[in-house]
Design an enzyme around this catalytic site. Structure first.
Site, mmCIF file in Angstrom:
data_model
loop_
_atom_site.group_PDB
_atom_site.id
_atom_site.type_symbol
_atom_site.label_atom_id
_atom_site.label_comp_id
_atom_site.label_asym_id
_atom_site.label_seq_id
_atom_site.Cartn_x
_atom_site.Cartn_y
_atom_site.Cartn_z
ATOM 1 N N ASP A 101 45.108 24.855 -37.992
ATOM 2 C CA ASP A 101 44.118 25.906 -37.884
ATOM 3 C C ASP A 101 43.887 26.269 -36.422
ATOM 4 O OD1 ASP A 101 41.846 27.505 -39.048
ATOM 5 O OD2 ASP A 101 40.672 26.141 -37.795
ATOM 6 N N GLU A 159 48.772 28.378 -37.118
ATOM 7 C CA GLU A 159 48.025 29.624 -37.173
ATOM 8 C C GLU A 159 47.945 30.090 -35.723
ATOM 9 O OE1 GLU A 159 43.920 31.413 -39.067
ATOM 10 O OE2 GLU A 159 43.805 29.506 -38.009
#
Length: 691
Positions: A354, A390
């Site tokens: 993330d 990401e």
């Protein structure tokens, strides 16, 4: 789990058996070694609790210290023992120090957690409502979850990582609870847990639609934000980490990590990899006004990035209040230890990071050769598993699509946006979409990166579902309690004639056509396809594009409303992708005059049958074109995308076999064609050359 043994007082540390080598609570069969890193602490107390997790039975100073690690070995401490820490040191927020021994702290290396956090003002290191430079001395232990000593032994029966090739990979992004809560084939008592996740009903469905890897939204122990609970909501997605080693307790029936291991083993038995979405960029403690639960109280100045102008304040590149300081060697070690633990002990097959740009931040900004990436690339364990970034955060220079080093793959939002816009009939997108079909070489064809570097997707947990993309023009996040101000407004969606659900046959047909065409484009593109759980059957979130706080039927998959026609389409598309020698290749496609070993050759075709010319790409009225791929060790493919009205496409010299036609109820077919073929409005046709 064995019941904890209440040691007879007085309990004494055994200096001869103590070691600082492994952090956390390390059980060796006879006792447990406790070790905690804090560079700036002056004293650390180990607190032991009874089985209820509330009664403190012992409080002892860790006796040994070296290299910033405090440690001690306690004979007789068995798995099941609950514990926490109280850390002494200066409370000097202006210098970045927030030590407060009144606050019981969770071990960053805790393998299991017992009990739930109960929000109370005592959890904060300062008086709530007052200045954070003042210290609050109320004891927080009664409101804190406790770490638990574990025995990692588990009979894996020779289970190993599957390591599917990237060319074969189809990723399914899912939520442990959301996937299982409404599935009629999952026993009610197992819904919302890892047992339900690995139930036969779920695994059979994933295998039927060709999934090779399930990517789980965060399963590390996380907290529900206080402000969400007060509004009757929760942190459903889980991007609010408290523990990087312990599984989220509500996802298990007993709290034991064994349930997670059992689920992973069942997925492996079915040939499905398990990838974890991990959050090493921030924690649940928020900014300097947040609670003191673990890292802040253990050593705020080491674990977090602090403002270079004023150390009292957090330095936030994540939008969550704090940023983990992975540039610190011991914080980096914690992250690496966590990753290796989930691979070596828990047997997961990879990670999606993330806000991964945060992990590459060095003093001068994002560095693709930074310490975190260097550590991963040289690690003999982690360099072998699937690594997905990401590739952005909210900080300056945080958007880094295409900027990560091999062996990382990256979520490709450019592919997401271009495919959405093309199928919405936005003008001028053919050139961009042509690049997405080839795996986005402008972004990824450099530094010896393969054509599988792009993780292509149409929808993910953050945003509209695929069916909502064709059902809503605007977001509808009223249930989030923020007057619909939250969530993205740039969704590149189109409701095709009605906002939300409708019984109008023409609109429903158009929605089905567009969704099938979008899915087909995803599955025939170079790179690795990822589908959001539920998109294979038309899941809707009622127009909510930010369901992070909706632990309810808004976000849980509605299996009873599934559209079988879409499930069949995804199954057919996944099967076709694996057939014909496989569509995906490690090498980027070249022109027909530069074919190399195992390198596809690409030719772009106008519907009139000739090669595309420069002016054709600029023709805003043209919404149909073809890609001919000469696949080494496979037959030629012809992929025709038509975002416009019914059209005719002139085929290269044939005959050809029509294998995919998204205008049909069942998209898979096998018909010989030559000359020209009709290509229906909003559709994809895929043809294969004869052997």
């Amino acid at each position: 789990m064995r019941r904890p043994v209440r040691p007879a007082a007085p309990l004494r540390f055994d200096a001869a058996s103590a070691h600082p080598n492994r952090l956390g609570a390390d059980f060796d069969g006879e006792g447990t070694n406790f070790a905690l890193f804090s560079e700036n602490a002056t004293r650390i107390e180990l607190c032991l609790f009874a089985e209820d997790g509330q009664t403190e039975t012992h409080r002892m100073d860790l006796p040994a210290y070296e290299g910033g690690i405090w440690y001690g070995y306690l004979p007789g401490i068995q798995p099941g023992q609950a514990y926490g820490y109280r850390v002494h040191g200066p409370y000097e927020p202006e210098e970045g120090h927030r030590f407060n021994p009144a606050k019981l702290l969770v071990d960053p290396y805790a393998r299991e957690l017992r009990g739930d956090l109960v929000w109370d003002d005592a959890l904060f290191g300062y008086p709530v409502g007052g200045a954070d430079t003042d210290r609050d001395d109320r004891d927080s232990a009664a409101f804190m979850p406790k770490a638990v000593v574990v025995d990692p032994a588990f009979d894996w029966e020779a289970d190993n990582a599957l390591r599917h090739r990237w060319e074969e990979t189809v990723i399914y992004e899912a939520h442990v609870k959301g996937l299982t809560m409404r599935h009629p084939g999952v026993p009610e008592e197992d819904r919302g847990t890892f047992r339900g996740l690995a139930s036969p009903a779920i695994i059979e469905h994933l295998k039927a639609i060709g999934v090779t890897a399930i990517e789980l939204l965060p399963v590390h122990g996380f907290l529900n934000d206080r402000h969400l609970i007060e509004k009757g909501l929760s942190n459903y997605w889980g991007y609010n980490t408290l523990s990087f080693f312990a599984p989220h307790r509500p996802y298990t029936k007993t709290g034991s990590m064994r349930e997670v291991k059992q689920a992973i083993k069942r997925f492996h038995d079915a040939g499905i990899e398990v990838i974890l979405d991990v959050v090493y960029n921030h924690t649940c403690e928020g900014n300097e006004k947040g609670p003191t639960l673990s890292f802040r109280g253990i050593d705020n100045a080491s674990y977090y990035l602090l403002s270079p102008e004023a150390k009292q304040h957090s330095f936030d590149t994540t939008g969550t209040g704090n940023t983990l300081n992975v540039a610190h060697p011991m914080v980096l070690r914690m992250v690496m230890d966590s990753l290796r633990y989930w691979v070596e002990v828990m047997h997961v097959d990879g990670f999606r990071f993330d806000l991964a740009s945060t992990l590459g931040r060095e003093p001068q900004g994002f560095e693709r050769g930074g310490s975190f990436f260097a550590a991963i690339r040289q690690d003999p364990v982690l360099s072998m598993v699937k690594l997905i970034a990401e590739p952005w955060d909210i900080g300056e220079g945080g958007y880094q699509v295409g900027g990560f080093p091999w062996p990382f793959r990256e979520w490709n939002d450019k592919a997401r946006d271009d495919l959405r816009a093309f199928w919405r009939r936005d003008p001028g997108l053919m050139g961009d979409v042509s690049q997405r079909l080839l795996g986005s070489p402008v972004q990824f064809s450099h530094s010896h990166r393969p054509a599988t570097s792009s993780v292509n997707f149409l929808a993910a947990h953050d945003g509209f579902t695929l069916w909502d993309l064709v059902s809503y023009n605007d977001k509808h996040n009223e249930a989030n309690g923020e007057d619909n101000r939250d969530g993205h407004s740039h969704n590149i969606s189109h409701n095709l004639g009605a906002e939300g659900p409708t019984d109008e046959p023409g609109i429903l047909e158009a929605r089905m056509r567009r969704v099938k065409a979008m899915l087909a484009t995803l599955f025939v593109s170079q790179g690795a396809p990822m589908i959001l759980a539920g998109d294979e059957f038309g899941q809707s979130q009622q127009g909510n594009n930010n369901a992070y706080c909706q632990d309810n039927e808004i976000a849980w998959l509605d299996w009873e409303a599934a559209r079988p026609e879409l499930i069949e389409a995804v199954s057919d598309l996944a099967a076709f992708r694996q057939a014909e020698g496989g569509i995906a290749r490690a090498r980027f496609a070249t022109g027909v005059d530069a074919v190399q070993h195992d390198t596809p050759a690409a030719t772009w075709l106008h519907p009139a049958g000739r090669e595309m010319e420069a002016a054709d790409w600029e023709d805003e009225g043209l919404r149909i074109f073809g890609l001919r791929l000469d696949l080494p060790k496979g037959r030629d493919l012809l992929i025709v995308l038509n975002a416009g009205d019914d059209a005719t496409f002139a085929l290269p010299e044939g005959p050809w076999r029509l294998r995919i036609d998204t205008t049909r109820d069942r998209v898979a077919c096998d018909e010989q064609v030559e000359g020209t073929i009709p290509v229906g409005w909003q559709s994809v046709a895929v043809l294969v050359a004869p052997e």
